[in-house]
Scaffold this active site. Structure first.
Site, short mmCIF file in Angstrom:
data_model
loop_
_atom_site.label_atom_id
_atom_site.label_comp_id
_atom_site.label_asym_id
_atom_site.label_seq_id
_atom_site.Cartn_x
_atom_site.Cartn_y
_atom_site.Cartn_z
N ASN A 29 0.84 -1.21 0.00
CA ASN A 29 0.00 0.00 0.00
C ASN A 29 0.87 1.25 0.00
OD1 ASN A 29 0.27 -0.44 3.09
ND2 ASN A 29 -1.14 -2.04 2.41
N THR A 44 -8.21 -1.06 -0.22
CA THR A 44 -7.95 -2.47 0.05
C THR A 44 -8.26 -3.31 -1.19
OG1 THR A 44 -8.43 -4.24 1.62
CG2 THR A 44 -10.29 -2.85 1.02
N SER A 73 -6.34 -2.31 5.60
CA SER A 73 -6.23 -2.41 7.06
C SER A 73 -4.80 -2.12 7.53
CB SER A 73 -6.68 -3.78 7.53
OG SER A 73 -6.00 -4.77 6.79
N GLU A 74 -3.83 -2.17 6.59
CA GLU A 74 -2.44 -1.89 6.97
C GLU A 74 -2.19 -0.38 7.12
OE1 GLU A 74 -0.40 -4.30 4.02
OE2 GLU A 74 0.35 -5.57 5.62
N HIS A 93 4.56 0.65 1.50
CA HIS A 93 4.74 -0.67 2.11
C HIS A 93 4.69 -1.71 1.00
CE1 HIS A 93 4.12 -4.34 4.26
NE2 HIS A 93 2.87 -4.46 3.85
N HIS A 95 6.16 -6.00 -0.32
CA HIS A 95 6.76 -7.29 0.04
C HIS A 95 7.90 -7.56 -0.94
CE1 HIS A 95 2.47 -8.40 1.67
NE2 HIS A 95 3.06 -7.47 2.39
N HIS A 156 7.16 -10.67 7.13
CA HIS A 156 6.07 -9.96 6.48
C HIS A 156 6.57 -9.18 5.25
CE1 HIS A 156 2.58 -6.81 6.99
NE2 HIS A 156 2.84 -7.10 5.74
ZN LIG Z 1 1.93 -6.28 3.94
#
Ligand SMILES: [Zn+2]
Length: 267
Positions: A29, A44, A73-74, A93, A95, A156
């Site tokens: 996000n 989301t 929700s993050e 954010h 991964h 994460h």
């Molecule tokens: Zn994440």
């Protein structure tokens, strides 16, 4: 930057993140601080590679929705950073595969192997695992947010932030590039650390230039192990992360003493 420009830039950066493999599916996000209590954020369940300007969510600094789009929700992780860092206006954010590999292996990115990384990003500490979207995650970030501009989230992913959207994205990119080089160098037999005096020079330059404050010397920063520079913060907030390649040394006498103590404990 006005709201329309911010919406356009979030779409552009989302596409870059997706195209570079920093996120897959609906991972990750991006958010931007539009005003004192107004945050623009990706919604989301949306691929960051296929966003349009009109889908963005608006919230206040507590996460209260201000339009009809549901925010990820993050977002709580982003809001914590905005509340703690008035100088920060954008958060990414993701991964990222190499950075997240460090986070999954329980390692910080803190080996002093690349001069420009020491100068600009500094070490990236590992923050303890917390269930995504809960206060567990935000609590584990708290000790680090003030002193660093990018963090690893154990098992994460990663988060990077900056004064504007490009700086947040650039820091994310530097983090991922550094992690990739560190892993490749390991395959080739291991990277050589920069010499102690070179690290000291780089740390002095980055503090004079205002890239990072003296406080960033702490908290899982592996660089200090190789220098005479001492951390001025108290030890309580330091060393919360697992240091990459951390070493401790004993004199011969101390080692014998320790072994004797261990033997006497067993008997
Ligand atoms: Zn994440």
């Amino acid at each position: 930057m006005n709201e329309l420009e911010a919406r356009k830039l979030i779409v552009e950066i989302g596409k870059l993140m997706y195209d570079r493999g920093y996120v897959t599916s609906s991972d990750g996000n991006i958010s931007y601080r539009l005003g004192e209590n107004l945050i623009l954020a990706t919604p989301t369940q949306v691929s960051k590679g296929r966003m349009t300007e009109d889908i963005m969510a608006l919230t206040d600094l507590e996460g209260k929705p201000l339009n009809d789009r549901r925010v990820s929700s993050e977002i709580q992780m982003h809001l914590l950073i905005y509340r703690m860092r008035p100088d920060i206006n954008a958060v990414c954010h993701a991964h990222v595969p190499h950075g997240t590999a460090f986070a999954a292996a329980g390692l910080s990115i803190d080996a002093p192997i690349l001069s420009e990384v020491i100068l600009t990003l500094g070490c990236v500490p590992l923050t303890a695992y917390g269930t995504p979207s809960t206060s567990e995650l935000t609590d584990s970030l708290k000790p680090y947010v003030e002193h660093h501009n990018a963090l690893l989230l154990e098992n994460h992913g990663v988060v990077a932030y900056g004064k504007d959207l490009w700086q947040a994205f650039d820091r994310l990119e530097t983090l991922e590039h550094t992690a990739k080089i560190a892993i490749l160098a390991k395959i080739l037999g291991g990277a050589n650390n920069l010499p102690k005096d070179a690290i000291e020079k780089l740390i002095n330059i980055r503090e004079k230039a205002g890239y990072l404050t003296e406080a960033a010397r702490c908290q899982a920063c592996g660089y200090l192990e190789h220098t005479d520079i001492k951390c001025s913060l108290d030890a309580e907030t330091a060393n919360n992360g697992t240091s990459y390649g951390a070493k401790i040394s004993f004199t011969r006498e101390e080692l014998i003493d320790l072994l004797n103590q261990a033997v006497s404990l067993q008997n």
